[in-house]
Design a protein around this motif. Structure first.
Motif, PDB file in Angstrom:
ATOM      1  N   PHE A 104       0.670  -1.292   0.006  1.00  0.00           N
ATOM      2  CA  PHE A 104       0.027  -0.060   0.115  1.00  0.00           C
ATOM      3  C   PHE A 104       0.595   1.328   0.137  1.00  0.00           C
ATOM      4  CE2 PHE A 104      -3.263  -3.066   1.113  1.00  0.00           C
ATOM      5  CZ  PHE A 104      -4.438  -2.505   0.668  1.00  0.00           C
ATOM      6  N   ASP A 105       1.866   1.028  -0.612  1.00  0.00           N
ATOM      7  CA  ASP A 105       2.970   2.263  -0.413  1.00  0.00           C
ATOM      8  C   ASP A 105       3.267   3.140  -1.822  1.00  0.00           C
ATOM      9  OD1 ASP A 105       4.297   0.032  -1.301  1.00  0.00           O
ATOM     10  OD2 ASP A 105       6.205   0.737  -1.022  1.00  0.00           O
ATOM     11  N   ARG A 106       2.325   2.618  -2.860  1.00  0.00           N
ATOM     12  CA  ARG A 106       2.655   3.256  -4.309  1.00  0.00           C
ATOM     13  C   ARG A 106       1.255   3.505  -4.622  1.00  0.00           C
ATOM     14  NH1 ARG A 106       7.376   0.077  -7.293  1.00  0.00           N
ATOM     15  NH2 ARG A 106       8.767  -0.654  -5.483  1.00  0.00           N
ATOM     16  N   VAL A 107       1.051   4.775  -5.355  1.00  0.00           N
ATOM     17  CA  VAL A 107      -0.270   5.223  -5.889  1.00  0.00           C
ATOM     18  C   VAL A 107       0.286   6.115  -6.907  1.00  0.00           C
ATOM     19  CG1 VAL A 107      -0.840   6.774  -4.025  1.00  0.00           C
ATOM     20  CG2 VAL A 107      -2.500   5.853  -5.580  1.00  0.00           C
ATOM     21  N   ASP A 108      -0.608   6.251  -8.022  1.00  0.00           N
ATOM     22  CA  ASP A 108      -0.478   7.247  -8.961  1.00  0.00           C
ATOM     23  C   ASP A 108      -1.741   7.667  -9.304  1.00  0.00           C
ATOM     24  OD1 ASP A 108      -0.382   8.868 -11.149  1.00  0.00           O
ATOM     25  OD2 ASP A 108       1.083   7.375 -12.369  1.00  0.00           O
ATOM     26  N   ASP A 113      -1.950   2.390 -12.878  1.00  0.00           N
ATOM     27  CA  ASP A 113      -0.929   1.493 -13.085  1.00  0.00           C
ATOM     28  C   ASP A 113      -0.160   1.017 -11.766  1.00  0.00           C
ATOM     29  OD1 ASP A 113      -0.865   2.296 -15.813  1.00  0.00           O
ATOM     30  OD2 ASP A 113       0.884   3.412 -15.918  1.00  0.00           O
ATOM     31  N   GLN A 114      -0.483   1.864 -10.830  1.00  0.00           N
ATOM     32  CA  GLN A 114       0.195   1.278  -9.495  1.00  0.00           C
ATOM     33  C   GLN A 114      -0.816   1.054  -8.701  1.00  0.00           C
ATOM     34  OE1 GLN A 114       2.876   4.517  -7.875  1.00  0.00           O
ATOM     35  NE2 GLN A 114       4.332   3.670  -9.405  1.00  0.00           N
ATOM     36  N   ASP A 115      -1.881   0.787  -8.993  1.00  0.00           N
ATOM     37  CA  ASP A 115      -3.344   0.428  -8.232  1.00  0.00           C
ATOM     38  C   ASP A 115      -2.896  -1.000  -7.656  1.00  0.00           C
ATOM     39  OD1 ASP A 115      -4.135   2.625  -8.751  1.00  0.00           O
ATOM     40  OD2 ASP A 115      -6.302   1.929  -9.383  1.00  0.00           O
ATOM     41  N   VAL A 116      -2.399  -1.961  -8.504  1.00  0.00           N
ATOM     42  CA  VAL A 116      -1.818  -3.360  -7.959  1.00  0.00           C
ATOM     43  C   VAL A 116      -1.099  -3.598  -6.737  1.00  0.00           C
ATOM     44  CG1 VAL A 116      -2.381  -4.406 -10.242  1.00  0.00           C
ATOM     45  CG2 VAL A 116      -0.275  -3.522  -9.883  1.00  0.00           C
ATOM     46  N   TYR A 117      -0.232  -2.459  -6.175  1.00  0.00           N
ATOM     47  CA  TYR A 117       0.406  -2.336  -5.006  1.00  0.00           C
ATOM     48  C   TYR A 117      -0.474  -2.068  -3.935  1.00  0.00           C
ATOM     49  CZ  TYR A 117       4.517  -1.977  -8.020  1.00  0.00           C
ATOM     50  OH  TYR A 117       5.854  -2.138  -8.913  1.00  0.00           O
ATOM     51  N   ASP A 136     -12.994  -4.001  -2.799  1.00  0.00           N
ATOM     52  CA  ASP A 136     -12.829  -3.870  -4.225  1.00  0.00           C
ATOM     53  C   ASP A 136     -13.102  -2.535  -4.720  1.00  0.00           C
ATOM     54  OD1 ASP A 136     -15.488  -5.020  -3.695  1.00  0.00           O
ATOM     55  OD2 ASP A 136     -15.487  -5.287  -6.003  1.00  0.00           O
ATOM     56  N   ARG A 137     -12.052  -2.474  -5.586  1.00  0.00           N
ATOM     57  CA  ARG A 137     -12.480  -1.035  -6.589  1.00  0.00           C
ATOM     58  C   ARG A 137     -11.923  -1.395  -7.994  1.00  0.00           C
ATOM     59  NH1 ARG A 137     -10.008   4.649  -5.049  1.00  0.00           N
ATOM     60  NH2 ARG A 137     -11.617   4.496  -3.487  1.00  0.00           N
ATOM     61  N   ASP A 138     -12.476  -0.973  -8.765  1.00  0.00           N
ATOM     62  CA  ASP A 138     -12.160  -1.268 -10.662  1.00  0.00           C
ATOM     63  C   ASP A 138     -11.733   0.210 -10.978  1.00  0.00           C
ATOM     64  OD1 ASP A 138     -12.041  -1.519 -13.113  1.00  0.00           O
ATOM     65  OD2 ASP A 138     -13.647  -3.148 -13.141  1.00  0.00           O
ATOM     66  N   ASN A 139     -10.516   0.565 -11.283  1.00  0.00           N
ATOM     67  CA  ASN A 139     -10.035   1.749 -11.933  1.00  0.00           C
ATOM     68  C   ASN A 139      -9.711   1.354 -13.140  1.00  0.00           C
ATOM     69  OD1 ASN A 139      -9.085   4.368 -12.331  1.00  0.00           O
ATOM     70  ND2 ASN A 139      -7.617   4.330 -10.744  1.00  0.00           N
ATOM     71  N   SER A 144      -8.338  -3.321  -7.420  1.00  0.00           N
ATOM     72  CA  SER A 144      -7.317  -3.051  -6.190  1.00  0.00           C
ATOM     73  C   SER A 144      -8.301  -2.907  -4.911  1.00  0.00           C
ATOM     74  CB  SER A 144      -6.395  -2.047  -6.561  1.00  0.00           C
ATOM     75  OG  SER A 144      -7.490  -0.533  -6.193  1.00  0.00           O
ATOM     76  N   SER A 145      -7.694  -2.717  -3.742  1.00  0.00           N
ATOM     77  CA  SER A 145      -8.389  -2.225  -2.526  1.00  0.00           C
ATOM     78  C   SER A 145      -7.865  -0.806  -2.117  1.00  0.00           C
ATOM     79  CB  SER A 145      -8.090  -3.262  -1.511  1.00  0.00           C
ATOM     80  OG  SER A 145      -8.190  -4.611  -1.745  1.00  0.00           O
ATOM     81  N   LEU A 146      -7.876   0.041  -3.369  1.00  0.00           N
ATOM     82  CA  LEU A 146      -7.154   1.299  -3.019  1.00  0.00           C
ATOM     83  C   LEU A 146      -7.848   2.205  -2.110  1.00  0.00           C
ATOM     84  CD1 LEU A 146      -4.877   3.139  -4.178  1.00  0.00           C
ATOM     85  CD2 LEU A 146      -6.749   3.895  -5.807  1.00  0.00           C
ATOM     86  N   GLY A 147      -9.084   1.942  -1.980  1.00  0.00           N
ATOM     87  CA  GLY A 147     -10.042   2.886  -0.965  1.00  0.00           C
ATOM     88  C   GLY A 147      -9.605   2.659   0.506  1.00  0.00           C
TER      89      GLY A 147
END
Length: 350
Positions: A104-108, A113-117, A136-139, A144-147
């Motif tokens: 969970f240390d990378r986001v753009d 592109d970096q959502d899979v982190y 779950d989130r679909d971007n 990802s679980s970006l939220g």
């Protein structure tokens, strides 16, 4: 509290001489391990090329807790193989499911592109093909679980952080169990941060379909400063978090990577223990000692810790690209496809 080293060894994570698409040898960098009741499940923070391979895989162990090479099997479900930088695993309350987290240390903010982190996954133990994505989130087609970054950032009070630990512990007074996120780095960005040993907790439930949902707020519930212990010789950050329900004890690993003054890196780690009562009371952990009474200092970067069925601890390392091994290994160096490990017994007194 002391730890006795029962034995050290190496195990192969894929075949010798495996190369990446550029032709370079693939180097194993294990960052997570869990005992799922039957097998050890490992996670790498680097991808392993090949459609039939995966950064997550499992191995049986023998009576000495040494991984059995012939039992290697990869977890190849798409949600598992496409995630980047696994950092830790946890068993749910009751041990029926395994939860896996990335850093969970990378986001753009501009692309996906970096959502899979940023993935938190769950699957029934032994049935990785039934994996599900939590929060779950679909971007743009990237799952990802970006939220969850927003929840973690709010609890930590900082926009940048890195998760390297994960554990599930019982809730208080019969409440929902808590999922604990162990945090290694906190700051303004990946170039402006401090190493920490912090724990964020959130209550959760797993429904009949095997999906995990959080039932309350994410909160910073525990932290300690390893540098306050005179025996800690280097700046460290949390690198793994494990709960032993049999002893009601939490274990922490904190690791370091410092300049050795000769153009390379010196790697190492420390082990800490904390009773569940002391965790809730916010008391300091115990720095585990070796058999001489000095702080146990691993001569490698320990990043994964599992409690085995007999109570022993299985510690696995992410040596980056360092191949040399410490003096008490049976070999001077590992090969790139091999991961080093240590099996420990905890000695309560003496």
């Amino acid at each position: 509290m002391k730890a006795r080293i029962d034995h050290k060894g190496l195990f192969a994570c894929f075949e010798r001489d495996l190369s990446d698409p550029t032709g370079d040898a693939v180097n194993v960098e294990i960052s997570a391990v869990a005992w799922n009741g039957h097998r050890l499940v490992f996670g790498s923070d680097k991808n392993v090329p090949g459609d039939h391979r995966s950064p997550v895989f499992a191995l049986d162990i023998d009576d000495q807790a040494a991984p059995v090479a012939e039992s290697l099997s990869y977890y190849t479900a798409g949600l598992i193989t496409s995630a980047e930088k696994y950092e830790d695993f946890a068993l749910t309350d009751g041990g029926d499911y395994l939860i896996a987290t990335t850093g969970f240390d990378r986001v753009d903010r501009q692309t996906a592109d970096q959502d899979v982190y940023n993935r938190l996954l769950i699957w029934p133990c032994g049935e990785p093909d039934r994996v599900q994505l939590i929060a779950d989130r679909d971007n743009d087609g990237v799952l990802s679980s970006l939220g969850l970054r927003e929840d973690l950032a709010s609890a930590l009070g900082a926009p940048y952080f890195k998760v390297e630990g994960l554990s599930s512990v019982p809730g208080e007074a019969g409440g929902d169990p808590l999922l604990l996120f162990g945090v290694r780095e906190v700051g303004q960005s990946h170039e402006d941060f401090s190493y920490v040993a912090q724990v964020v907790a959130a209550p959760y439930r797993v429904d009949a379909e095997g999906m995990l949902a959080f039932t309350g707020l994410f909160e910073l519930v525990y932290e300690f400063e390893p540098a306050a212990w005179p025996g800690v010789r280097f700046e460290v950050g949390l690198s793994s978090l494990e709960y032993d329900p049999a002893t009601q004890r939490l274990y922490f690993l904190t690791s370091f990577e410092v300049d050795d003054g000769q153009g390379g890196d010196r790697l190492g780690a420390y082990l800490w223990a904390l009773s569940f009562d002391d965790f809730h009371a916010g008391r300091a952990p115990v720095l585990v000692a070796d058999d001489t009474g000095e702080p146990l200092e691993f001569a490698n970067k320990a990043e994964g810790l599992a409690v085995l069925a007999d109570g022993r601890l299985f510690v696995v390392y992410d040596p980056d690209r360092v191949l040399a091994l410490e003096a008490d290994h049976h070999r001077d160096a590992r090969e790139p496809h091999e991961a080093p490990y240590t099996v420990l017994s905890i000695v309560e007194h003496g």
